[in-house]
Every structure is written in structure tokens, then in C-alpha cells.
Motif scaffolding. Structure first.
Motif, PDB file in Angstrom:
ATOM      1  N   SER A   1      -4.085   5.838   7.887  1.00 53.72           N
ATOM      2  CA  SER A   1      -2.939   5.937   8.788  1.00 53.72           C
ATOM      3  C   SER A   1      -1.751   6.600   8.103  1.00 53.72           C
ATOM      4  O   SER A   1      -1.065   7.452   8.689  1.00 53.72           O
ATOM      5  CB  SER A   1      -2.554   4.531   9.266  1.00 53.72           C
ATOM      6  N   LEU A   2      -1.498   6.231   6.853  1.00 54.03           N
ATOM      7  CA  LEU A   2      -0.390   6.833   6.114  1.00 54.03           C
ATOM      8  C   LEU A   2      -0.632   8.316   5.831  1.00 54.03           C
ATOM      9  O   LEU A   2       0.307   9.118   5.863  1.00 54.03           O
ATOM     10  CB  LEU A   2      -0.155   6.074   4.807  1.00 54.03           C
ATOM     11  N   GLU A   3      -1.875   8.671   5.588  1.00 51.77           N
ATOM     12  CA  GLU A   3      -2.210  10.089   5.404  1.00 51.77           C
ATOM     13  C   GLU A   3      -1.944  10.852   6.703  1.00 51.77           C
ATOM     14  O   GLU A   3      -1.362  11.936   6.707  1.00 51.77           O
ATOM     15  CB  GLU A   3      -3.663  10.244   4.981  1.00 51.77           C
ATOM     16  N   ARG A   4      -2.332  10.262   7.799  1.00 49.57           N
ATOM     17  CA  ARG A   4      -2.142  10.892   9.112  1.00 49.57           C
ATOM     18  C   ARG A   4      -0.656  11.072   9.433  1.00 49.57           C
ATOM     19  O   ARG A   4      -0.240  12.093   9.971  1.00 49.57           O
ATOM     20  CB  ARG A   4      -2.803  10.027  10.177  1.00 49.57           C
ATOM     21  N   ASP A   5       0.156  10.051   9.093  1.00 49.05           N
ATOM     22  CA  ASP A   5       1.591  10.092   9.394  1.00 49.05           C
ATOM     23  C   ASP A   5       2.378  10.982   8.440  1.00 49.05           C
ATOM     24  O   ASP A   5       3.490  11.385   8.742  1.00 49.05           O
ATOM     25  CB  ASP A   5       2.185   8.683   9.366  1.00 49.05           C
ATOM     26  N   GLY A   6       1.825  11.260   7.261  1.00 48.40           N
ATOM     27  CA  GLY A   6       2.468  12.194   6.353  1.00 48.40           C
ATOM     28  C   GLY A   6       3.038  11.663   5.053  1.00 48.40           C
ATOM     29  O   GLY A   6       3.350  12.455   4.173  1.00 48.40           O
TER      30      GLY A   6
ATOM     31  N   THR B   1     -11.869  15.083  -5.228  1.00 49.29           N
ATOM     32  CA  THR B   1     -12.340  15.947  -6.308  1.00 49.29           C
ATOM     33  C   THR B   1     -13.854  15.801  -6.401  1.00 49.29           C
ATOM     34  O   THR B   1     -14.352  14.707  -6.717  1.00 49.29           O
ATOM     35  CB  THR B   1     -11.692  15.559  -7.649  1.00 49.29           C
ATOM     36  N   PRO B   2     -14.591  16.869  -6.104  1.00 48.73           N
ATOM     37  CA  PRO B   2     -16.046  16.774  -6.139  1.00 48.73           C
ATOM     38  C   PRO B   2     -16.548  16.728  -7.589  1.00 48.73           C
ATOM     39  O   PRO B   2     -16.613  17.733  -8.275  1.00 48.73           O
ATOM     40  CB  PRO B   2     -16.506  18.043  -5.426  1.00 48.73           C
ATOM     41  N   ALA B   3     -16.840  15.538  -8.018  1.00 50.40           N
ATOM     42  CA  ALA B   3     -17.383  15.308  -9.360  1.00 50.40           C
ATOM     43  C   ALA B   3     -18.409  14.193  -9.220  1.00 50.40           C
ATOM     44  O   ALA B   3     -18.644  13.705  -8.132  1.00 50.40           O
ATOM     45  CB  ALA B   3     -16.265  14.910 -10.315  1.00 50.40           C
ATOM     46  N   LEU B   4     -19.000  13.792 -10.280  1.00 52.59           N
ATOM     47  CA  LEU B   4     -19.916  12.655 -10.252  1.00 52.59           C
ATOM     48  C   LEU B   4     -19.317  11.533 -11.068  1.00 52.59           C
ATOM     49  O   LEU B   4     -19.232  11.651 -12.282  1.00 52.59           O
ATOM     50  CB  LEU B   4     -21.292  13.043 -10.807  1.00 52.59           C
ATOM     51  N   PRO B   5     -18.858  10.476 -10.482  1.00 56.98           N
ATOM     52  CA  PRO B   5     -18.746  10.244  -9.039  1.00 56.98           C
ATOM     53  C   PRO B   5     -17.553  11.006  -8.439  1.00 56.98           C
ATOM     54  O   PRO B   5     -16.653  11.428  -9.163  1.00 56.98           O
ATOM     55  CB  PRO B   5     -18.516   8.745  -8.945  1.00 56.98           C
ATOM     56  N   VAL B   6     -17.552  11.119  -7.122  1.00 61.86           N
ATOM     57  CA  VAL B   6     -16.454  11.769  -6.412  1.00 61.86           C
ATOM     58  C   VAL B   6     -15.177  10.975  -6.683  1.00 61.86           C
ATOM     59  O   VAL B   6     -15.190   9.755  -6.680  1.00 61.86           O
ATOM     60  CB  VAL B   6     -16.750  11.824  -4.890  1.00 61.86           C
ATOM     61  N   THR B   7     -14.095  11.688  -6.928  1.00 57.38           N
ATOM     62  CA  THR B   7     -12.807  11.040  -7.184  1.00 57.38           C
ATOM     63  C   THR B   7     -11.880  11.286  -6.005  1.00 57.38           C
ATOM     64  O   THR B   7     -11.721  12.429  -5.570  1.00 57.38           O
ATOM     65  CB  THR B   7     -12.161  11.607  -8.462  1.00 57.38           C
ATOM     66  N   VAL B   8     -11.276  10.210  -5.491  1.00 59.94           N
ATOM     67  CA  VAL B   8     -10.302  10.311  -4.409  1.00 59.94           C
ATOM     68  C   VAL B   8      -8.986   9.758  -4.934  1.00 59.94           C
ATOM     69  O   VAL B   8      -8.943   8.635  -5.435  1.00 59.94           O
ATOM     70  CB  VAL B   8     -10.752   9.519  -3.166  1.00 59.94           C
ATOM     71  N   THR B   9      -7.937  10.566  -4.843  1.00 58.14           N
ATOM     72  CA  THR B   9      -6.619  10.105  -5.271  1.00 58.14           C
ATOM     73  C   THR B   9      -5.624  10.216  -4.125  1.00 58.14           C
ATOM     74  O   THR B   9      -5.784  11.030  -3.221  1.00 58.14           O
ATOM     75  CB  THR B   9      -6.078  10.920  -6.476  1.00 58.14           C
ATOM     76  N   TYR B  10      -4.615   9.368  -4.186  1.00 57.42           N
ATOM     77  CA  TYR B  10      -3.548   9.345  -3.189  1.00 57.42           C
ATOM     78  C   TYR B  10      -2.235   9.608  -3.904  1.00 57.42           C
ATOM     79  O   TYR B  10      -1.996   9.092  -4.988  1.00 57.42           O
ATOM     80  CB  TYR B  10      -3.498   7.985  -2.483  1.00 57.42           C
ATOM     81  N   GLU B  11      -1.391  10.417  -3.270  1.00 59.80           N
ATOM     82  CA  GLU B  11      -0.120  10.776  -3.880  1.00 59.80           C
ATOM     83  C   GLU B  11       0.950  10.805  -2.798  1.00 59.80           C
ATOM     84  O   GLU B  11       0.682  11.159  -1.648  1.00 59.80           O
ATOM     85  CB  GLU B  11      -0.241  12.153  -4.543  1.00 59.80           C
ATOM     86  N   LEU B  12       2.165  10.433  -3.174  1.00 55.95           N
ATOM     87  CA  LEU B  12       3.271  10.428  -2.229  1.00 55.95           C
ATOM     88  C   LEU B  12       3.712  11.849  -1.912  1.00 55.95           C
ATOM     89  O   LEU B  12       3.734  12.711  -2.780  1.00 55.95           O
ATOM     90  CB  LEU B  12       4.456   9.658  -2.814  1.00 55.95           C
ATOM     91  N   THR B  13       4.088  12.071  -0.671  1.00 50.75           N
ATOM     92  CA  THR B  13       4.641  13.356  -0.252  1.00 50.75           C
ATOM     93  C   THR B  13       6.166  13.268  -0.320  1.00 50.75           C
ATOM     94  O   THR B  13       6.737  12.196  -0.539  1.00 50.75           O
ATOM     95  CB  THR B  13       4.228  13.691   1.191  1.00 50.75           C
ATOM     96  N   ASP B  14       6.837  14.373  -0.097  1.00 50.19           N
ATOM     97  CA  ASP B  14       8.302  14.373  -0.073  1.00 50.19           C
ATOM     98  C   ASP B  14       8.838  13.423   0.994  1.00 50.19           C
ATOM     99  O   ASP B  14       9.894  12.818   0.813  1.00 50.19           O
ATOM    100  CB  ASP B  14       8.842  15.782   0.162  1.00 50.19           C
ATOM    101  N   LEU B  15       8.119  13.292   2.110  1.00 48.06           N
ATOM    102  CA  LEU B  15       8.536  12.376   3.173  1.00 48.06           C
ATOM    103  C   LEU B  15       8.650  10.953   2.640  1.00 48.06           C
ATOM    104  O   LEU B  15       9.640  10.259   2.861  1.00 48.06           O
ATOM    105  CB  LEU B  15       7.544  12.433   4.342  1.00 48.06           C
TER     106      LEU B  15
ATOM    107  N   ILE C   1       0.834  -1.203   0.000  1.00 50.63           N
ATOM    108  CA  ILE C   1       0.000   0.000   0.000  1.00 50.63           C
ATOM    109  C   ILE C   1       0.866   1.249   0.000  1.00 50.63           C
ATOM    110  O   ILE C   1       0.601   2.201  -0.733  1.00 50.63           O
ATOM    111  CB  ILE C   1      -0.967   0.003   1.199  1.00 50.63           C
ATOM    112  N   LEU C   2       1.911   1.232   0.786  1.00 51.75           N
ATOM    113  CA  LEU C   2       2.783   2.400   0.865  1.00 51.75           C
ATOM    114  C   LEU C   2       3.468   2.672  -0.468  1.00 51.75           C
ATOM    115  O   LEU C   2       3.685   3.818  -0.843  1.00 51.75           O
ATOM    116  CB  LEU C   2       3.835   2.211   1.959  1.00 51.75           C
ATOM    117  N   CYS C   3       3.781   1.623  -1.202  1.00 54.46           N
ATOM    118  CA  CYS C   3       4.505   1.794  -2.464  1.00 54.46           C
ATOM    119  C   CYS C   3       3.592   1.901  -3.681  1.00 54.46           C
ATOM    120  O   CYS C   3       4.056   2.257  -4.764  1.00 54.46           O
ATOM    121  CB  CYS C   3       5.477   0.642  -2.657  1.00 54.46           C
ATOM    122  N   ALA C   4       2.323   1.610  -3.540  1.00 52.58           N
ATOM    123  CA  ALA C   4       1.422   1.625  -4.700  1.00 52.58           C
ATOM    124  C   ALA C   4       1.441   2.951  -5.463  1.00 52.58           C
ATOM    125  O   ALA C   4       1.577   2.946  -6.677  1.00 52.58           O
ATOM    126  CB  ALA C   4      -0.005   1.272  -4.277  1.00 52.58           C
ATOM    127  N   PRO C   5       1.333   4.094  -4.814  1.00 53.54           N
ATOM    128  CA  PRO C   5       1.366   5.345  -5.579  1.00 53.54           C
ATOM    129  C   PRO C   5       2.749   5.687  -6.111  1.00 53.54           C
ATOM    130  O   PRO C   5       2.941   6.710  -6.737  1.00 53.54           O
ATOM    131  CB  PRO C   5       0.909   6.402  -4.574  1.00 53.54           C
TER     132      PRO C   5
END
Length: 107
Positions: A47-52, A59-73, A3-7
Motif C-alpha cells: 500500500s505504501l509503495e502504491r501511495d508513493g 535485485t535478481p540474485a540468488l536469493p532474490v533481494t527486495v529492498t524498500y527505501e523512502l521517497t522524497d514524499l 512500517i512507514l518509519c522502518a526504512p
């Protein structure tokens, strides 16, 4: 680890490492995790979002889109964890077989 490496890019077995990690939708991440319940990726992503290491964008669209992206951390560990991710993907079927075998003999 998966999960951590997927994005982090293309995590299919044998795929060349990506030069630049990409944002991924939840459905794309969950497809990479065959055999894992829906609850576990959801909890882990929160949990990963919370930790950083990840950010979540809605993205409010129909349907709503949720994306995950890696941070510099997380990017600071990107290249180190590619090998662990490849190992996990390569051996996932064996791990699932071991779980089934264990569960069958353990009450």
C-alpha cells in the motif's frame, strides 16, 4: 507507523535518529515488528509503495533481494514521525498485553 518509519534508519528504542534514511530488506523491517503477523507488513508495504512514500527494488540474485527505501514524499515527514515511532516501539509490549487481555475476555 512502525512500517512507514522502518526504512528511516535505526528504529531501536533509544537509538539516535539517523541523518540519512537507508534502504532496508523485508526481513530487516519484519524484525522491527515483533508480534505482527507476516501478512500485515506485506500488505502495508504494498500500500505504501502504491501511495508513493516507499519504493521497492528487486535485485535478481540468488536469493532474490527486495529492498524498500523512502521517497522524497516520505522524507518530507521523516522528522515529524520519529516521535510517534519511538512511542509505538516503547509501548508495543503493553499494546500486545492489552490485546491478549481483551481477547481472553471477549468471545
Amino acid at each position: 507507523m512502525l512500517i512507514l518509519c522502518a526504512p528511516g534508519g535505526d528504529n531501536r528504542p533509544g537509538a539516535a535518529p539517523a541523518d540519512a534514511p537507508k534502504a532496508m530488506r523485508y526481513s530487516e523491517i519484519s524484525r522491527l515488528l515483533a508480534g505482527v503477523s507476516q501478512r500485515m507488513p506485506t500488505q502495508t508495504l504494498r500500500s505504501l509503495e502504491r501511495d508513493g512514500p516507499l519504493t521497492r527494488t528487486i535485485t535478481p540474485a540468488l536469493p532474490v533481494t527486495v529492498t524498500y527505501e523512502l521517497t522524497d514524499l516520505r522524507l518530507s515527514l521523516h522528522h515529524m514521525t520519529r516521535g510517534l515511532t519511538e512511542w509505538a516501539r516503547t509501548h508495543m509490549a503493553e499494546v500486545l498485553e492489552n490485546r491478549e487481555s481483551y481477547d481472553a475476555r471477549t468471545p
